[in-house]
Design a protein around this motif. Structure first.
Motif, PDB file in Angstrom:
ATOM      1  N   GLN A 128      -4.942  -8.116  -3.086  1.00 53.81           N
ATOM      2  CA  GLN A 128      -6.323  -7.659  -3.223  1.00 53.81           C
ATOM      3  C   GLN A 128      -6.502  -6.478  -4.166  1.00 53.81           C
ATOM      4  N   GLY A 129      -5.434  -6.029  -4.807  1.00 46.79           N
ATOM      5  CA  GLY A 129      -5.524  -4.885  -5.702  1.00 46.79           C
ATOM      6  C   GLY A 129      -4.142  -4.413  -6.062  1.00 46.79           C
ATOM      7  N   ASP A 130      -3.981  -3.100  -6.131  1.00 48.62           N
ATOM      8  CA  ASP A 130      -2.658  -2.563  -6.428  1.00 48.62           C
ATOM      9  C   ASP A 130      -1.642  -3.023  -5.389  1.00 48.62           C
ATOM     10  N   TYR A 131      -2.104  -3.127  -4.138  1.00 45.00           N
ATOM     11  CA  TYR A 131      -1.258  -3.585  -3.043  1.00 45.00           C
ATOM     12  C   TYR A 131      -1.940  -4.752  -2.338  1.00 45.00           C
ATOM     13  N   VAL A 132      -1.272  -5.317  -1.380  1.00 43.74           N
ATOM     14  CA  VAL A 132      -1.813  -6.501  -0.712  1.00 43.74           C
ATOM     15  C   VAL A 132      -3.204  -6.228  -0.150  1.00 43.74           C
ATOM     16  N   MET A 133      -3.367  -5.070   0.486  1.00 43.26           N
ATOM     17  CA  MET A 133      -4.649  -4.747   1.093  1.00 43.26           C
ATOM     18  C   MET A 133      -5.542  -3.920   0.172  1.00 43.26           C
ATOM     19  N   GLY A 134      -5.304  -3.979  -1.110  1.00 47.56           N
ATOM     20  CA  GLY A 134      -6.116  -3.228  -2.052  1.00 47.56           C
ATOM     21  C   GLY A 134      -5.424  -1.953  -2.479  1.00 47.56           C
ATOM     22  N   SER A 135      -6.071  -0.821  -2.261  1.00 44.94           N
ATOM     23  CA  SER A 135      -5.485   0.457  -2.675  1.00 44.94           C
ATOM     24  C   SER A 135      -4.549   1.042  -1.621  1.00 44.94           C
ATOM     25  N   GLN A 136      -4.629   0.534  -0.379  1.00 47.65           N
ATOM     26  CA  GLN A 136      -3.816   1.082   0.709  1.00 47.65           C
ATOM     27  C   GLN A 136      -2.508   0.331   0.851  1.00 47.65           C
ATOM     28  N   ALA A 176       2.306  -5.160   4.932  1.00 46.39           N
ATOM     29  CA  ALA A 176       2.374  -6.418   4.186  1.00 46.39           C
ATOM     30  C   ALA A 176       3.098  -6.265   2.857  1.00 46.39           C
ATOM     31  N   ASP A 177       3.138  -5.059   2.308  1.00 47.25           N
ATOM     32  CA  ASP A 177       3.696  -4.884   0.968  1.00 47.25           C
ATOM     33  C   ASP A 177       5.213  -5.044   0.894  1.00 47.25           C
ATOM     34  N   PRO A 178       6.001  -4.401   1.767  1.00 48.73           N
ATOM     35  CA  PRO A 178       7.438  -4.669   1.716  1.00 48.73           C
ATOM     36  C   PRO A 178       7.762  -6.133   2.000  1.00 48.73           C
ATOM     37  N   HIS A 179       7.010  -6.736   2.916  1.00 47.98           N
ATOM     38  CA  HIS A 179       7.205  -8.147   3.252  1.00 47.98           C
ATOM     39  C   HIS A 179       6.950  -9.015   2.014  1.00 47.98           C
ATOM     40  N   ALA A 180       5.816  -8.800   1.371  1.00 48.35           N
ATOM     41  CA  ALA A 180       5.465  -9.578   0.180  1.00 48.35           C
ATOM     42  C   ALA A 180       6.414  -9.274  -0.979  1.00 48.35           C
ATOM     43  N   PHE A 181       6.822  -8.035  -1.121  1.00 48.87           N
ATOM     44  CA  PHE A 181       7.728  -7.662  -2.209  1.00 48.87           C
ATOM     45  C   PHE A 181       9.006  -8.468  -2.157  1.00 48.87           C
ATOM     46  N   MET A 182       9.613  -8.561  -0.987  1.00 47.87           N
ATOM     47  CA  MET A 182      10.872  -9.290  -0.894  1.00 47.87           C
ATOM     48  C   MET A 182      10.667 -10.768  -1.188  1.00 47.87           C
ATOM     49  N   ILE A 183       9.650 -11.383  -0.615  1.00 49.03           N
ATOM     50  CA  ILE A 183       9.461 -12.816  -0.824  1.00 49.03           C
ATOM     51  C   ILE A 183       9.083 -13.106  -2.277  1.00 49.03           C
ATOM     52  N   CYS A 184       8.235 -12.281  -2.861  1.00 48.54           N
ATOM     53  CA  CYS A 184       7.873 -12.495  -4.264  1.00 48.54           C
ATOM     54  C   CYS A 184       9.048 -12.234  -5.205  1.00 48.54           C
ATOM     55  N   SER A 185       9.995 -11.410  -4.783  1.00 53.41           N
ATOM     56  CA  SER A 185      11.171 -11.149  -5.626  1.00 53.41           C
ATOM     57  C   SER A 185      12.066 -12.382  -5.741  1.00 53.41           C
ATOM     58  N   GLY A 241       3.845  -9.945 -11.100  1.00 53.90           N
ATOM     59  CA  GLY A 241       4.787  -9.125 -11.852  1.00 53.90           C
ATOM     60  C   GLY A 241       4.439  -7.648 -11.803  1.00 53.90           C
ATOM     61  N   VAL A 242       3.149  -7.343 -11.944  1.00 50.83           N
ATOM     62  CA  VAL A 242       2.703  -5.943 -11.868  1.00 50.83           C
ATOM     63  C   VAL A 242       2.945  -5.392 -10.469  1.00 50.83           C
ATOM     64  N   PHE A 243       2.652  -6.205  -9.450  1.00 50.21           N
ATOM     65  CA  PHE A 243       2.883  -5.777  -8.067  1.00 50.21           C
ATOM     66  C   PHE A 243       4.362  -5.481  -7.831  1.00 50.21           C
ATOM     67  N   LEU A 244       5.254  -6.342  -8.303  1.00 47.62           N
ATOM     68  CA  LEU A 244       6.689  -6.115  -8.126  1.00 47.62           C
ATOM     69  C   LEU A 244       7.128  -4.825  -8.818  1.00 47.62           C
ATOM     70  N   ASP A 245       6.630  -4.592 -10.015  1.00 48.61           N
ATOM     71  CA  ASP A 245       6.984  -3.361 -10.733  1.00 48.61           C
ATOM     72  C   ASP A 245       6.457  -2.127  -9.999  1.00 48.61           C
ATOM     73  N   ARG A 246       5.244  -2.233  -9.473  1.00 47.55           N
ATOM     74  CA  ARG A 246       4.666  -1.103  -8.743  1.00 47.55           C
ATOM     75  C   ARG A 246       5.507  -0.794  -7.497  1.00 47.55           C
ATOM     76  N   MET A 247       5.963  -1.835  -6.819  1.00 46.21           N
ATOM     77  CA  MET A 247       6.806  -1.633  -5.641  1.00 46.21           C
ATOM     78  C   MET A 247       8.154  -1.032  -6.024  1.00 46.21           C
ATOM     79  N   ARG A 248       8.738  -1.497  -7.109  1.00 43.58           N
ATOM     80  CA  ARG A 248      10.043  -0.968  -7.531  1.00 43.58           C
ATOM     81  C   ARG A 248       9.967   0.511  -7.889  1.00 43.58           C
ATOM     82  N   ALA A 249       8.776   0.981  -8.247  1.00 40.45           N
ATOM     83  CA  ALA A 249       8.597   2.387  -8.597  1.00 40.45           C
ATOM     84  C   ALA A 249       8.465   3.289  -7.370  1.00 40.45           C
TER      85      ALA A 249
END
Length: 205
Positions: A147-155, A159-168, A184-192
């Motif tokens: 929904q944005g920078d992260y799964v739930m938008g700006s927050q 869900a984000d670590p869960h999605a990060f691993m599966i999308c990786s 791809g942008v989401f994965l990079d944002r998580m890696r940072a």
């Protein structure tokens, strides 16, 4: 706490969340190469023969990724890992349940066909389907979950670590990532994030 994990598996979502929550834990690697997860010592920890498993300070063993993520959020409310609005919290969990029940299962068909069948021809058929089903899941995730920078938008949320691993796993599952720039942008944002960098430094990713 002690976290039983295997590198690059969904168990790393729990490690990332522990780092986000600022909770101390001891990582215990389960060696999938030698099938350690199927042997008696580990089966005494988790009879399912899977990771993650989390041993709490009082010796209780907890399993299942979503349950562990909720436990961590409850143990560290100051980390603000669950939306305060009940409807938004339910929406977050509905995405996590999709990741666990559909997208993760699609991925598992590549190497875990023995869970559903016994014939090599069945294994081959399931494996050949993975690029299609994971591409379809990537499309659903892009259209209906991210929904944005992260799964739930700006927050940032559970869900984000869960999605990060599966999308990786998507590229390794034959998904053309050029068609999913948002992921791809989401994965990079998580890696940072410091949490992901911390588990990477520990050799868990």
């Amino acid at each position: 706490m002690r976290l039983y994990y295997a590198p690059r598996t969904i168990s790393i979502a729990v490690a990332i969340t522990l780092e986000e929550a600022g909770l101390a834990y001891e990582p215990i690697r389960v060696d999938f190469q030698s099938a350690e997860q199927t042997k008696e010592p580990y089966l005494r920890v988790n009879p399912k023969g899977r990771v993650p498993a989390l041993e709490t300070a009082d010796g209780t063993i907890l399993t299942e990724t979503g349950a562990l993520l909720d436990y961590i959020a409850a143990m560290a409310p100051q980390a603000d890992l669950v939306p305060s609005d009940p409807a938004r919290a339910a929406e977050m969990r509905s995405i996590m349940y999709y990741l666990a029940a559909t997208m993760h299962v699609n991925h598992a068909h590549k190497q875990r066909g023995h869970r559903w069948a016994t014939e090599q021809s069945s294994f081959d058929d399931m494996k050949s389907k993975v690029p299609q089903t994971m591409t379809e899941s990537a499309q659903y995730f892009t259209d209906h979950c991210l929904q944005g920078d992260y799964v739930m938008g700006s927050q940032f949320s559970l869900a984000d670590p869960h999605a990060f691993m599966i999308c990786s796993w998507l590229a390794g599952d034959g998904v053309d990532m050029a068609g999913f720039p948002e992921i791809g942008v989401f994965l990079d944002r998580m890696r940072a994030r410091k949490s992901v960098q911390a588990v990477t430094a520990k050799g868990m990713l």
